[in-house]
Write a protein that holds these residues in place. Structure first.
Motif, PDB file in Angstrom:
ATOM      1  N   MET A 219       0.934  -1.318   0.131  1.00  0.00           N
ATOM      2  CA  MET A 219       0.217  -0.057   0.066  1.00  0.00           C
ATOM      3  C   MET A 219       1.073   1.253  -0.078  1.00  0.00           C
ATOM      4  O   MET A 219       0.347   2.377  -0.548  1.00  0.00           O
ATOM      5  N   HIS A 220       2.216   1.229   0.540  1.00  0.00           N
ATOM      6  CA  HIS A 220       3.014   2.505   0.873  1.00  0.00           C
ATOM      7  C   HIS A 220       3.451   2.755  -0.489  1.00  0.00           C
ATOM      8  O   HIS A 220       3.639   4.090  -0.906  1.00  0.00           O
ATOM      9  N   TRP A 221       3.621   1.865  -1.547  1.00  0.00           N
ATOM     10  CA  TRP A 221       3.976   2.147  -2.970  1.00  0.00           C
ATOM     11  C   TRP A 221       2.728   2.984  -3.688  1.00  0.00           C
ATOM     12  O   TRP A 221       3.063   3.967  -4.491  1.00  0.00           O
ATOM     13  N   MET A 222       1.692   2.573  -3.483  1.00  0.00           N
ATOM     14  CA  MET A 222       0.358   3.183  -3.877  1.00  0.00           C
ATOM     15  C   MET A 222       0.215   4.687  -3.406  1.00  0.00           C
ATOM     16  O   MET A 222       0.066   5.563  -4.144  1.00  0.00           O
ATOM     17  N   TYR A 223       0.570   4.807  -2.066  1.00  0.00           N
ATOM     18  CA  TYR A 223       0.682   6.141  -1.621  1.00  0.00           C
ATOM     19  C   TYR A 223       1.639   6.903  -2.290  1.00  0.00           C
ATOM     20  O   TYR A 223       1.720   8.336  -2.431  1.00  0.00           O
ATOM     21  N   LEU A 224       2.792   6.402  -2.508  1.00  0.00           N
ATOM     22  CA  LEU A 224       3.991   7.215  -3.062  1.00  0.00           C
ATOM     23  C   LEU A 224       3.559   7.687  -4.559  1.00  0.00           C
ATOM     24  O   LEU A 224       3.878   8.731  -4.966  1.00  0.00           O
ATOM     25  N   PHE A 225       2.794   6.631  -5.304  1.00  0.00           N
ATOM     26  CA  PHE A 225       2.662   6.924  -6.664  1.00  0.00           C
ATOM     27  C   PHE A 225       1.358   8.259  -6.557  1.00  0.00           C
ATOM     28  O   PHE A 225       1.492   8.971  -7.402  1.00  0.00           O
ATOM     29  N   VAL A 226       0.371   8.079  -5.831  1.00  0.00           N
ATOM     30  CA  VAL A 226      -0.419   9.112  -5.748  1.00  0.00           C
ATOM     31  C   VAL A 226       0.214  10.304  -5.437  1.00  0.00           C
ATOM     32  O   VAL A 226      -0.120  11.349  -5.706  1.00  0.00           O
ATOM     33  N   ALA A 227       1.025  10.441  -4.335  1.00  0.00           N
ATOM     34  CA  ALA A 227       1.960  11.556  -3.759  1.00  0.00           C
ATOM     35  C   ALA A 227       2.650  12.349  -5.177  1.00  0.00           C
ATOM     36  O   ALA A 227       2.550  13.438  -5.390  1.00  0.00           O
TER      37      ALA A 227
ATOM     38  N   ALA B 174       4.234  11.558   3.155  1.00  0.00           N
ATOM     39  CA  ALA B 174       4.358  11.139   4.603  1.00  0.00           C
ATOM     40  C   ALA B 174       4.008   9.861   4.723  1.00  0.00           C
ATOM     41  O   ALA B 174       4.681   9.064   5.556  1.00  0.00           O
ATOM     42  N   LEU B 175       2.757   9.381   4.466  1.00  0.00           N
ATOM     43  CA  LEU B 175       2.131   8.171   4.436  1.00  0.00           C
ATOM     44  C   LEU B 175       3.075   7.092   3.949  1.00  0.00           C
ATOM     45  O   LEU B 175       3.447   6.044   4.496  1.00  0.00           O
ATOM     46  N   ALA B 176       3.651   7.145   2.669  1.00  0.00           N
ATOM     47  CA  ALA B 176       4.669   6.260   1.917  1.00  0.00           C
ATOM     48  C   ALA B 176       5.967   6.251   2.764  1.00  0.00           C
ATOM     49  O   ALA B 176       6.429   4.847   2.977  1.00  0.00           O
ATOM     50  N   LEU B 177       6.276   7.419   3.702  1.00  0.00           N
ATOM     51  CA  LEU B 177       7.553   7.395   4.368  1.00  0.00           C
ATOM     52  C   LEU B 177       7.664   6.443   5.758  1.00  0.00           C
ATOM     53  O   LEU B 177       8.627   6.345   6.236  1.00  0.00           O
ATOM     54  N   LYS B 178       6.185   6.136   6.063  1.00  0.00           N
ATOM     55  CA  LYS B 178       6.150   5.166   7.251  1.00  0.00           C
ATOM     56  C   LYS B 178       6.793   3.960   7.093  1.00  0.00           C
ATOM     57  O   LYS B 178       7.421   3.366   8.078  1.00  0.00           O
ATOM     58  N   SER B 179       7.063   3.311   5.793  1.00  0.00           N
ATOM     59  CA  SER B 179       7.615   2.099   5.631  1.00  0.00           C
ATOM     60  C   SER B 179       8.592   2.096   4.671  1.00  0.00           C
ATOM     61  O   SER B 179       9.540   1.321   4.410  1.00  0.00           O
TER      62      SER B 179
ATOM     63  N   PRO C  34      11.976   3.517   2.349  1.00  0.00           N
ATOM     64  CA  PRO C  34      13.236   4.365   2.851  1.00  0.00           C
ATOM     65  C   PRO C  34      13.246   5.540   2.274  1.00  0.00           C
ATOM     66  O   PRO C  34      12.569   5.930   1.152  1.00  0.00           O
ATOM     67  N   LEU C  35      13.779   6.807   3.008  1.00  0.00           N
ATOM     68  CA  LEU C  35      13.627   8.081   2.693  1.00  0.00           C
ATOM     69  C   LEU C  35      14.075   8.449   1.188  1.00  0.00           C
ATOM     70  O   LEU C  35      13.537   9.098   0.380  1.00  0.00           O
ATOM     71  N   GLY C  36      15.439   8.024   0.972  1.00  0.00           N
ATOM     72  CA  GLY C  36      16.046   8.272  -0.087  1.00  0.00           C
ATOM     73  C   GLY C  36      15.488   7.888  -1.462  1.00  0.00           C
ATOM     74  O   GLY C  36      15.162   8.343  -2.236  1.00  0.00           O
ATOM     75  N   THR C  37      14.946   6.579  -1.344  1.00  0.00           N
ATOM     76  CA  THR C  37      14.080   5.846  -2.314  1.00  0.00           C
ATOM     77  C   THR C  37      12.900   6.705  -2.842  1.00  0.00           C
ATOM     78  O   THR C  37      12.523   6.775  -3.789  1.00  0.00           O
ATOM     79  N   ALA C  38      12.018   6.830  -1.657  1.00  0.00           N
ATOM     80  CA  ALA C  38      10.638   7.395  -1.895  1.00  0.00           C
ATOM     81  C   ALA C  38      10.832   8.845  -2.413  1.00  0.00           C
ATOM     82  O   ALA C  38      10.215   9.212  -3.137  1.00  0.00           O
ATOM     83  N   TYR C  39      11.854   9.546  -1.759  1.00  0.00           N
ATOM     84  CA  TYR C  39      12.056  11.058  -2.319  1.00  0.00           C
ATOM     85  C   TYR C  39      12.323  11.161  -3.662  1.00  0.00           C
ATOM     86  O   TYR C  39      11.902  11.710  -4.549  1.00  0.00           O
ATOM     87  N   ALA C  40      13.375  10.204  -4.086  1.00  0.00           N
ATOM     88  CA  ALA C  40      13.869  10.242  -5.527  1.00  0.00           C
ATOM     89  C   ALA C  40      12.644   9.809  -6.463  1.00  0.00           C
ATOM     90  O   ALA C  40      12.492  10.234  -7.499  1.00  0.00           O
ATOM     91  N   ILE C  41      12.086   8.727  -5.955  1.00  0.00           N
ATOM     92  CA  ILE C  41      10.839   8.448  -6.856  1.00  0.00           C
ATOM     93  C   ILE C  41       9.639   9.450  -6.965  1.00  0.00           C
ATOM     94  O   ILE C  41       9.167   9.604  -8.024  1.00  0.00           O
ATOM     95  N   TRP C  42       9.379   9.989  -5.937  1.00  0.00           N
ATOM     96  CA  TRP C  42       8.425  11.060  -5.634  1.00  0.00           C
ATOM     97  C   TRP C  42       8.896  12.271  -6.818  1.00  0.00           C
ATOM     98  O   TRP C  42       7.897  12.710  -7.601  1.00  0.00           O
ATOM     99  N   THR C  43      10.127  12.768  -6.691  1.00  0.00           N
ATOM    100  CA  THR C  43      10.525  13.731  -7.630  1.00  0.00           C
ATOM    101  C   THR C  43      10.587  13.122  -8.920  1.00  0.00           C
ATOM    102  O   THR C  43      10.267  14.010  -9.918  1.00  0.00           O
TER     103      THR C  43
END
Length: 105
Positions: free
Chosen positions: A1-9, A47-52, A54-63
């Motif tokens: 689910m956290h990957w979906m949150y990241l995609f929506v973000a 922020a929801l995605a970052l609960k599980s 990694p910060l660097g991965t999530a931020y890079a994918i988000w941007t």
């Protein structure tokens, strides 16, 4: 689910980036309000995605999602140039996002 949150973000990041263009420096009220709402939603889902994730991965994918989306919409909506070098750079971003996703458990 956290990957979906990241995609929506990432999708909301595209929306607020486009909103910045349409708000004309926050002088147009409706695009400005929608831009701010997109920013809040984007950060919330990140922020929801970052609960599980990694910060660097999530931020890079988000941007990366935001970058790719805004380039595509820039080409479609604002007639920005389409060159082989731009498309190659987008492909590099996509490959980086894919690599980070594959390397993250």
């Amino acid at each position: 689910m956290h990957w979906m949150y990241l995609f929506v973000a990432g999708l909301f990041e595209i929306s607020w980036a486009l909103g910045l263009k349409f708000s004309h420096g926050f002088t147009q009220i409706i695009p400005s309000v929608l831009t701010i709402a997109g920013m809040v939603a984007s950060f919330y889902f990140l922020a929801l995605a970052l609960k599980s994730l990694p910060l660097g991965t999530a931020y890079a994918i988000w941007t990366g999602i935001g970058t790719i989306g805004t380039v595509i919409f820039g080409i479609i909506l604002f007639k920005e140039p389409v060159t082989a070098l731009r498309l190659f750079c987008i492909a590099l971003i996509v490959s980086g996002i894919t690599g980070l996703k594959l390397l993250t458990q």
